[in-house]
Design an enzyme around this catalytic site. Structure first.
Site, PDB file in Angstrom:
ATOM      1  N   SER A 143     -11.135  -5.546  -4.296  1.00  0.00           N
ATOM      2  CA  SER A 143     -10.652  -6.665  -3.479  1.00  0.00           C
ATOM      3  C   SER A 143     -11.801  -7.663  -3.324  1.00  0.00           C
ATOM      4  CB  SER A 143     -10.255  -6.130  -2.100  1.00  0.00           C
ATOM      5  OG  SER A 143     -10.032  -7.177  -1.188  1.00  0.00           O
ATOM      6  N   TYR A 156     -12.137  -1.204   5.713  1.00  0.00           N
ATOM      7  CA  TYR A 156     -11.446  -1.593   4.468  1.00  0.00           C
ATOM      8  C   TYR A 156     -12.462  -2.088   3.439  1.00  0.00           C
ATOM      9  CZ  TYR A 156      -8.225  -3.998   1.281  1.00  0.00           C
ATOM     10  OH  TYR A 156      -7.539  -4.426   0.163  1.00  0.00           O
TER      11      TYR A 156
HETATM   12  N1  LIG Z   1      -2.285  -7.901  -1.350  1.00  0.00           N
HETATM   13  C1  LIG Z   1      -3.543  -8.289  -1.286  1.00  0.00           C
HETATM   14  O1  LIG Z   1      -3.870  -9.338  -0.717  1.00  0.00           O
HETATM   15  C2  LIG Z   1      -4.614  -7.465  -1.919  1.00  0.00           C
HETATM   16  C3  LIG Z   1      -5.883  -8.048  -2.104  1.00  0.00           C
HETATM   17  C4  LIG Z   1      -6.892  -7.277  -2.660  1.00  0.00           C
HETATM   18  C5  LIG Z   1      -6.653  -5.969  -3.027  1.00  0.00           C
HETATM   19  N2  LIG Z   1      -5.420  -5.428  -2.812  1.00  0.00           N
HETATM   20  C6  LIG Z   1      -5.211  -4.022  -3.190  1.00  0.00           C
HETATM   21  O2  LIG Z   1      -4.089  -3.930  -4.040  1.00  0.00           O
HETATM   22  C7  LIG Z   1      -3.566  -2.603  -3.971  1.00  0.00           C
HETATM   23  C8  LIG Z   1      -2.064  -2.662  -3.845  1.00  0.00           C
HETATM   24  O3  LIG Z   1      -1.729  -3.237  -2.591  1.00  0.00           O
HETATM   25  P1  LIG Z   1      -0.533  -4.257  -2.401  1.00  0.00           P
HETATM   26  O4  LIG Z   1      -1.106  -5.540  -1.955  1.00  0.00           O
HETATM   27  O5  LIG Z   1       0.381  -4.237  -3.549  1.00  0.00           O
HETATM   28  O6  LIG Z   1       0.160  -3.614  -1.096  1.00  0.00           O
HETATM   29  P2  LIG Z   1       1.570  -2.905  -0.877  1.00  0.00           P
HETATM   30  O7  LIG Z   1       2.683  -3.810  -1.296  1.00  0.00           O
HETATM   31  O8  LIG Z   1       1.541  -2.406   0.515  1.00  0.00           O
HETATM   32  O9  LIG Z   1       1.514  -1.696  -1.900  1.00  0.00           O
HETATM   33  C9  LIG Z   1       0.697  -0.572  -1.649  1.00  0.00           C
HETATM   34  C10 LIG Z   1       1.143   0.540  -2.577  1.00  0.00           C
HETATM   35  O10 LIG Z   1       0.290   1.666  -2.329  1.00  0.00           O
HETATM   36  C11 LIG Z   1       1.105   2.784  -2.187  1.00  0.00           C
HETATM   37  N3  LIG Z   1       0.514   3.820  -1.342  1.00  0.00           N
HETATM   38  C12 LIG Z   1       0.038   3.713  -0.078  1.00  0.00           C
HETATM   39  N4  LIG Z   1      -0.369   4.912   0.371  1.00  0.00           N
HETATM   40  C13 LIG Z   1      -0.155   5.791  -0.653  1.00  0.00           C
HETATM   41  C14 LIG Z   1      -0.352   7.174  -0.824  1.00  0.00           C
HETATM   42  N5  LIG Z   1      -0.868   7.944   0.141  1.00  0.00           N
HETATM   43  N6  LIG Z   1       0.002   7.735  -2.015  1.00  0.00           N
HETATM   44  C15 LIG Z   1       0.526   6.994  -3.002  1.00  0.00           C
HETATM   45  N7  LIG Z   1       0.749   5.671  -2.895  1.00  0.00           N
HETATM   46  C16 LIG Z   1       0.411   5.090  -1.727  1.00  0.00           C
HETATM   47  C17 LIG Z   1       2.422   2.302  -1.618  1.00  0.00           C
HETATM   48  O11 LIG Z   1       3.474   3.189  -2.019  1.00  0.00           O
HETATM   49  P3  LIG Z   1       4.231   4.224  -1.043  1.00  0.00           P
HETATM   50  O12 LIG Z   1       4.129   3.697   0.363  1.00  0.00           O
HETATM   51  O13 LIG Z   1       5.624   4.239  -1.589  1.00  0.00           O
HETATM   52  O14 LIG Z   1       3.511   5.516  -1.260  1.00  0.00           O
HETATM   53  C18 LIG Z   1       2.569   0.961  -2.328  1.00  0.00           C
HETATM   54  O15 LIG Z   1       3.223   1.134  -3.560  1.00  0.00           O
HETATM   55  C19 LIG Z   1      -4.283  -1.931  -2.802  1.00  0.00           C
HETATM   56  O16 LIG Z   1      -5.305  -1.095  -3.292  1.00  0.00           O
HETATM   57  C20 LIG Z   1      -4.881  -3.107  -2.042  1.00  0.00           C
HETATM   58  O17 LIG Z   1      -6.006  -2.745  -1.297  1.00  0.00           O
HETATM   59  C21 LIG Z   1      -4.390  -6.144  -2.300  1.00  0.00           C
END
Ligand SMILES: NC(=O)c1ccc[n+]([C@@H]2O[C@H](COP(=O)([O-])OP(=O)(O)OC[C@H]3O[C@@H](n4cnc5c(N)ncnc54)[C@H](OP(=O)(O)O)[C@@H]3O)[C@@H](O)[C@H]2O)c1
Length: 248
Positions: A143, A156
């Site tokens: 991130s 985080y």
């Molecule tokens: N969105 C942003 O602004 C942003 C920026 C930088 C980095 N990121 C990173 O991108 C990645 C994806 O996040 P996102 O933005 O797409 O958020 P999101 O829509 O909330 O997706 C998060 C995903 O992680 C899964 N997850 C959470 N806990 C889990 C567990 N214990 N086991 C397996 N899967 C789990 C969730 O699936 P289930 O709940 O179905 O298990 C969901 O599919 C993360 O690592 C986040 O830190 C996001």
């Protein structure tokens, strides 16, 4: 279809929403076989059905990345059905931000378990297969918070800094096996990530910020595809990108 993506077997953790879901759709459209992992199994099953209905190959495996045996089962399922693993996208994550003085110890534990241990478990689950193949690609999701820290974001940011450190250590160690490693560090992307914030005032502020600047998750899908589509001798190690309007 893309020459260096078509036919590859790609495991994506956290494929039930946001960045993982967008990457699954995009990579499937480029001819990849997708193995989807997440806890919300009905979501990944319906995505797998959608991708196969469109002529692709996809498999859904219920996976909690905090449980090593489940992550190993995800990798084993990919191997059993498709007989190889070309790419792992260690994407599952959460972001329950709050100032340290609020002592949200359960949030800290969950964040460390998913964002750090989950990434390590993913590496452990695919490495023997990739070493045997003498090829493979591990993509870890960090991130902007893996480069910077702000008030309320210490835990985080610590987990996302850790992902970058683990990725660089991995990069050096897997050279003898021709395994590629990429760490992708996005800025604010529209997804369900802010729903993981448990403090209402913090959630309100961050959601307001996202409403102003966040960009769609297909930006992540294109970054992933760029890294995977390079010729085998080209290893894209780091991608850092933000919404054009994001200051932080
Ligand atoms: N969105 C942003 O602004 C942003 C920026 C930088 C980095 N990121 C990173 O991108 C990645 C994806 O996040 P996102 O933005 O797409 O958020 P999101 O829509 O909330 O997706 C998060 C995903 O992680 C899964 N997850 C959470 N806990 C889990 C567990 N214990 N086991 C397996 N899967 C789990 C969730 O699936 P289930 O709940 O179905 O298990 C969901 O599919 C993360 O690592 C986040 O830190 C996001």
């Amino acid at each position: 279809m893309s020459q260096n993506i078509e036919g590859k077997v790609i495991i994506i953790t956290g494929a039930s929403s946001g960045l993982g879901e967008a990457a699954a759709r995009h990579l499937a459209s480029l001819g990849a076989t997708i193995v989807l992992g997440a806890r919300r199994v009905e979501r990944i099953q319906s995505l797998a059905k959608e991708l196969t209905d469109q002529g692709g190959r996809a498999l859904a495996v219920a996976t909690d990345v905090t449980q090593y045996p489940e992550v190993q089962r995800l990798a084993d399922s990919a191997l059993q059905v498709y007989e190889r693993i070309d790419v792992l996208i260690n994407n599952a994550g959460l972001m329950p931000q709050s100032p340290l003085e609020r002592r949200k110890i359960d949030d800290w534990n969950r964040t460390i378990d998913v964002n750090i241990k989950g990434v390590l478990y993913g590496i452990a689950a695919v490495l023997p297969c990739m070493q045997k193949q003498k090829s493979g690609h591990i993509i870890n999701v960090s991130s902007v918070a893996g480069h910077k820290v702000r008030v309320g974001g210490a835990v985080y940011a610590a987990t996302k800094h850790a992902v970058r450190v683990i990725s660089e250590g991995l990069r050096q160690e897997v050279k003898p096996y021709d395994i590629r490693t990429t760490v992708i560090s996005p800025g604010a992307i529209d997804s369900e990530l802010t729903d993981s914030i448990t403090e209402p005032d913090v959630a309100q502020n961050i959601k307001a910020f996202y409403a102003q600047v966040a960009i769609p998750a297909d930006s992540f899908a294109r970054a992933v595809a760029f890294a995977i589509s390079q010729p085998p001798q080209v290893d894209i190690n780091e991608i850092l990108y933000r919404p054009t309007r994001q200051e932080f």
